[in-house]
Design a protein around this motif. Structure first.
Motif, PDB file in Angstrom:
ATOM      1  N   GLU A  94      88.131  60.926  34.997  1.00 17.53           N
ATOM      2  CA  GLU A  94      86.779  60.661  34.508  1.00 17.53           C
ATOM      3  C   GLU A  94      85.846  61.868  34.619  1.00 17.53           C
ATOM      4  OE1 GLU A  94      85.302  57.233  36.517  1.00 17.53           O
ATOM      5  OE2 GLU A  94      86.674  55.858  35.479  1.00 17.53           O
ATOM      6  N   ALA A  95      86.323  62.958  35.200  1.00 17.97           N
ATOM      7  CA  ALA A  95      85.469  64.140  35.387  1.00 17.97           C
ATOM      8  C   ALA A  95      84.960  64.651  34.044  1.00 17.97           C
ATOM      9  CB  ALA A  95      86.237  65.241  36.110  1.00 17.97           C
ATOM     10  N   GLU A  96      83.679  64.975  33.987  1.00 22.74           N
ATOM     11  CA  GLU A  96      83.064  65.497  32.766  1.00 22.74           C
ATOM     12  C   GLU A  96      82.760  66.982  32.864  1.00 22.74           C
ATOM     13  OE1 GLU A  96      79.628  63.077  32.177  1.00 22.74           O
ATOM     14  OE2 GLU A  96      80.776  61.407  31.329  1.00 22.74           O
ATOM     15  N   HIS A  97      83.068  67.566  34.008  1.00 21.72           N
ATOM     16  CA  HIS A  97      82.745  68.974  34.239  1.00 21.72           C
ATOM     17  C   HIS A  97      83.590  69.455  35.414  1.00 21.72           C
ATOM     18  CE1 HIS A  97      80.415  72.604  35.206  1.00 21.72           C
ATOM     19  NE2 HIS A  97      79.915  72.518  33.993  1.00 21.72           N
ATOM     20  N   ILE A 101      85.306  67.673  39.530  1.00 19.81           N
ATOM     21  CA  ILE A 101      86.718  67.526  39.870  1.00 19.81           C
ATOM     22  C   ILE A 101      86.890  67.531  41.387  1.00 19.81           C
ATOM     23  CG2 ILE A 101      89.000  68.599  39.755  1.00 19.81           C
ATOM     24  CD1 ILE A 101      88.088  69.903  37.112  1.00 19.81           C
ATOM     25  N   ILE A 102      87.639  66.583  41.910  1.00 24.40           N
ATOM     26  CA  ILE A 102      88.052  66.636  43.315  1.00 24.40           C
ATOM     27  C   ILE A 102      89.572  66.627  43.360  1.00 24.40           C
ATOM     28  CG2 ILE A 102      85.965  65.532  44.187  1.00 24.40           C
ATOM     29  CD1 ILE A 102      87.710  63.002  44.620  1.00 24.40           C
ATOM     30  N   GLU A 171      82.369  59.752  46.382  1.00 19.36           N
ATOM     31  CA  GLU A 171      81.933  59.376  45.044  1.00 19.36           C
ATOM     32  C   GLU A 171      80.452  59.702  44.827  1.00 19.36           C
ATOM     33  OE1 GLU A 171      82.357  55.562  42.059  1.00 19.36           O
ATOM     34  OE2 GLU A 171      81.974  55.181  44.179  1.00 19.36           O
ATOM     35  N   SER A 172      79.639  59.481  45.845  1.00 16.15           N
ATOM     36  CA  SER A 172      78.211  59.785  45.739  1.00 16.15           C
ATOM     37  C   SER A 172      77.984  61.267  45.485  1.00 16.15           C
ATOM     38  CB  SER A 172      77.482  59.344  47.018  1.00 16.15           C
ATOM     39  OG  SER A 172      77.536  57.950  47.178  1.00 16.15           O
ATOM     40  N   ASN A 173      78.769  62.115  46.167  1.00 20.65           N
ATOM     41  CA  ASN A 173      78.653  63.555  45.936  1.00 20.65           C
ATOM     42  C   ASN A 173      79.001  63.914  44.503  1.00 20.65           C
ATOM     43  OD1 ASN A 173      79.039  63.828  49.150  1.00 20.65           O
ATOM     44  ND2 ASN A 173      78.194  65.711  48.317  1.00 20.65           N
ATOM     45  N   ILE A 174      80.043  63.284  43.981  1.00 21.37           N
ATOM     46  CA  ILE A 174      80.455  63.554  42.602  1.00 21.37           C
ATOM     47  C   ILE A 174      79.341  63.167  41.633  1.00 21.37           C
ATOM     48  CG2 ILE A 174      82.096  62.970  40.782  1.00 21.37           C
ATOM     49  CD1 ILE A 174      84.155  62.407  43.019  1.00 21.37           C
ATOM     50  N   LEU A 175      78.769  61.985  41.829  1.00 21.80           N
ATOM     51  CA  LEU A 175      77.736  61.488  40.927  1.00 21.80           C
ATOM     52  C   LEU A 175      76.470  62.337  40.978  1.00 21.80           C
ATOM     53  CD1 LEU A 175      78.073  57.638  41.566  1.00 21.80           C
ATOM     54  CD2 LEU A 175      78.672  58.855  39.461  1.00 21.80           C
ATOM     55  N   ALA A 176      76.090  62.765  42.181  1.00 23.30           N
ATOM     56  CA  ALA A 176      74.792  63.420  42.356  1.00 23.30           C
ATOM     57  C   ALA A 176      74.810  64.903  42.026  1.00 23.30           C
ATOM     58  CB  ALA A 176      74.297  63.206  43.782  1.00 23.30           C
ATOM     59  N   CYS A 177      75.981  65.522  42.000  1.00 18.82           N
ATOM     60  CA  CYS A 177      76.038  66.970  41.750  1.00 18.82           C
ATOM     61  C   CYS A 177      75.708  67.277  40.295  1.00 18.82           C
ATOM     62  CB  CYS A 177      77.423  67.515  42.103  1.00 18.82           C
ATOM     63  SG  CYS A 177      77.631  67.869  43.848  1.00 18.82           S
ATOM     64  N   SER A 182      72.997  72.522  40.940  1.00 18.46           N
ATOM     65  CA  SER A 182      72.930  71.419  41.890  1.00 18.46           C
ATOM     66  C   SER A 182      72.326  71.838  43.221  1.00 18.46           C
ATOM     67  CB  SER A 182      74.323  70.843  42.129  1.00 18.46           C
ATOM     68  OG  SER A 182      74.257  69.780  43.048  1.00 18.46           O
ATOM     69  N   PHE A 183      71.421  71.017  43.728  1.00 19.42           N
ATOM     70  CA  PHE A 183      70.898  71.192  45.079  1.00 19.42           C
ATOM     71  C   PHE A 183      71.435  70.101  45.998  1.00 19.42           C
ATOM     72  CE2 PHE A 183      68.171  73.921  42.664  1.00 19.42           C
ATOM     73  CZ  PHE A 183      67.919  74.974  43.531  1.00 19.42           C
ATOM     74  N   VAL A 184      72.563  69.515  45.575  1.00 18.34           N
ATOM     75  CA  VAL A 184      73.351  68.628  46.422  1.00 18.34           C
ATOM     76  C   VAL A 184      74.673  69.352  46.674  1.00 18.34           C
ATOM     77  CG1 VAL A 184      74.523  66.406  46.600  1.00 18.34           C
ATOM     78  CG2 VAL A 184      72.297  66.547  45.476  1.00 18.34           C
ATOM     79  N   VAL A 185      75.062  69.485  47.934  1.00 24.54           N
ATOM     80  CA  VAL A 185      76.275  70.233  48.269  1.00 24.54           C
ATOM     81  C   VAL A 185      77.485  69.530  47.657  1.00 24.54           C
ATOM     82  CG1 VAL A 185      77.730  71.122  50.125  1.00 24.54           C
ATOM     83  CG2 VAL A 185      75.240  71.048  50.413  1.00 24.54           C
ATOM     84  N   CYS A 186      78.269  70.274  46.879  1.00 27.49           N
ATOM     85  CA  CYS A 186      79.378  69.646  46.161  1.00 27.49           C
ATOM     86  C   CYS A 186      80.602  69.488  47.052  1.00 27.49           C
ATOM     87  CB  CYS A 186      79.726  70.440  44.906  1.00 27.49           C
ATOM     88  SG  CYS A 186      80.433  72.059  45.212  1.00 27.49           S
TER      89      CYS A 186
END
Length: 492
Positions: A94-97, A101-102, A171-177, A182-186
């Motif tokens: 489902e990754a769009e970028h 990706i994890i 999952e939250s990290n993936i959504l918020a990045c 990004s100013f959310v640590v990936c």
């Protein structure tokens, strides 16, 4: 996941366009050919995929093309845990970028692993990831990596039996990045310590915590630097809230610093990784007391407005340099006083244009607090006005600095050590890691009856200005009148 596809006829007409430099005629044709607005925006931002000629989902990234390469590789790896495998596979499909990706990363891919810090429910290590994260994928499916990169390994206590709470954090990290800035640590992926069998999140390593940055550099920070930090943090919080998430544990310990920029981390990790869902239903409160919304202390649901309350405390901490309530016990008496309107107090002067925003963030009535997107817009404008030398803002900042410099008292001007760093004593019962907060019969939250007893009472009349006369911008004026604003669309 089903995608809206462009027809062969549409592709043939636009395939030779330069998506980021369209002529007026081409723009008109695009408007005619692509009726779906989101698809049209995506085309203008990301162009067509070189493999399938459909519109990319991210910069140089087409989900439908790239996902098949991951799917072909599913048989070549396993975490040893079916739930983890399923989670990673779903995220890859489902990754769009690229930043979404994890991966499952074998522990032997890391070297120079060293202890970094311990929090309420996790221990963090730093390490070198020898291969590094994926930055592109060739047409034959070959993964291209950054090479050696510094990472943080966050080990969740008692996570041998992984639960949905741990995976929800990833999952939250993936959504918020935000892929662009990004100013959310990936999060790069998941690994497992073979000695303890504890699962670990592999995160991008930053220089230090924001608290360490303030301790070392506070006395060299000007008000522009502080506004910039608040802009970064509000940016990260905006991305989290726009993803329909709540941080749940928003305090200075969950903020990092890198090259003078601030980043948000630890999304939602405010309870042990092995807490069962039945325990969650008991509404146990975890957090750092000074930053917790009084409504939450009394057992109400945690909301996005609760994050805003935490932002207000963080903003005050950045402005004054000192942790909130650092010199008193963090106990039930403090919780009661907070519900009765107590907020962090210091004789260190803050320009009124910043303090009025802080004051609204920690209002006892959640509905009166600004939204994260409003805060971000405000601090963008304030930073721009500060850099342009806006007279009113500079006058307030200069007078605040002069008031602070006049006093030699350590209670006014944060004390310096021989190295130039901040020097202060923290009460042994002041706790700045997340923990269970269990207080009974707290009073109904309210604001202090007399704010002058708590806040900036020594300002001169020149600083007690009428905000309706300021030419900062209309959003600031409306916010400070406690009127909800509609911020314009923001850049990434």
């Amino acid at each position: 996941m089903d995608e809206i596809k462009l027809s062969d006829d549409v592709i043939e007409q636009i395939k030779d366009f330069f998506h980021d430099d369209l002529t007026e005629e081409q723009n008109s044709l695009i408007d005619k050919l692509i009726s779906n607005e989101k698809l049209k925006e995506r085309y203008k931002e990301y162009d067509l995929c070189h493999e399938c000629n459909q519109i990319n989902t991210g910069h140089d990234y087409c989900r439908s093309c790239k996902s098949k390469y991951f799917q072909q590789n599913f048989k070549n790896w396993t975490s040893g845990n079916h739930k983890v495998d399923e989670f990673i596979q779903k995220a890859q499909l489902e990754a769009e970028h690229y930043v979404k990706i994890i991966e499952w990363i074998e522990y032997d891919k890391f070297e120079d692993i060293e202890y970094l810090a311990k929090g309420g429910f996790s221990t963090t290590y730093k390490a070198i990831w020898k291969n590094g994260n994926i930055h592109s994928i060739k047409r034959n499916g070959q993964l291209r990596r950054t090479g050696e990169v510094k990472v943080a390994l966050k080990c969740l206590h008692n996570s041998q039996e992984i639960t949905a709470d741990f995976l929800k954090e990833v999952e939250s990290n993936i959504l918020a990045c935000d892929p662009t800035s990004s100013f959310v640590v990936c999060c790069f992926g998941i690994t497992k310590d073979p000695k303890t069998n504890n699962f670990m999140m592999v995160m991008k390593l930053k220089e230090c915590s924001l608290r360490q940055h303030l301790n070392i550099n506070f006395n060299s920070l000007n008000w522009g630097n502080k506004i910039s930090l608040l802009e970064d943090i509000s940016h990260g919080l905006k991305d989290i809230h726009n993803s329909e998430l709540i941080h749940h544990d928003f305090h200075c310990g969950n903020l990092l610093n890198d090259s003078g920029l601030a980043y948000v981390t630890d999304l939602g990790l405010c309870q042990p990784a092995n807490v069962k869902s039945s325990q969650n239903d008991k509404k146990e409160i975890y957090g750092v007391l000074p930053y917790v919304d009084p409504e939450v202390l009394r057992g109400k649901e945690y909301t996005q407005e609760s994050d805003i309350y935490g932002f207000g405390i963080i903003a005050y901490e950045i402005c004054t340099g000192l942790p909130p309530y650092h010199d008193i016990p963090h106990d039930e008496f403090l919780a009661m006083k907070i519900c009765n309107g107590l907020r962090p107090r210091s004789d260190y002067k803050i320009p009124q244009f910043i303090f009025d925003i802080i004051n609204q963030c920690w209002d006892a009535v959640p509905s009166k607090r600004p939204k994260a997107v409003e805060l971000y817009s405000l601090f963008i404008d304030l930073y721009g006005d500060y850099c342009r030398g806006d007279f009113t803002i500079w006058k307030q900042a200069k007078e605040a600095d002069e008031i602070n410099k006049k006093s030699l008292s350590s209670t006014v001007q944060p004390a310096l050590s021989s190295t130039g760093a901040l020097s202060y004593t923290t009460h042994p019962q002041a706790v700045y890691t997340s923990r269970l907060l269990d207080f009974k019969n707290l009073p109904e939250p309210k604001n202090a009856e007399n704010n002058d007893d708590l806040f900036e009472k020594e300002y001169s009349e020149s600083l007690r200005i009428n905000f309706t006369n300021l030419d900062i911008n209309s959003k600031v004026i409306h916010l400070l009148r406690h009127i909800s604003i509609s911020a314009p669309p923001l850049g990434p």
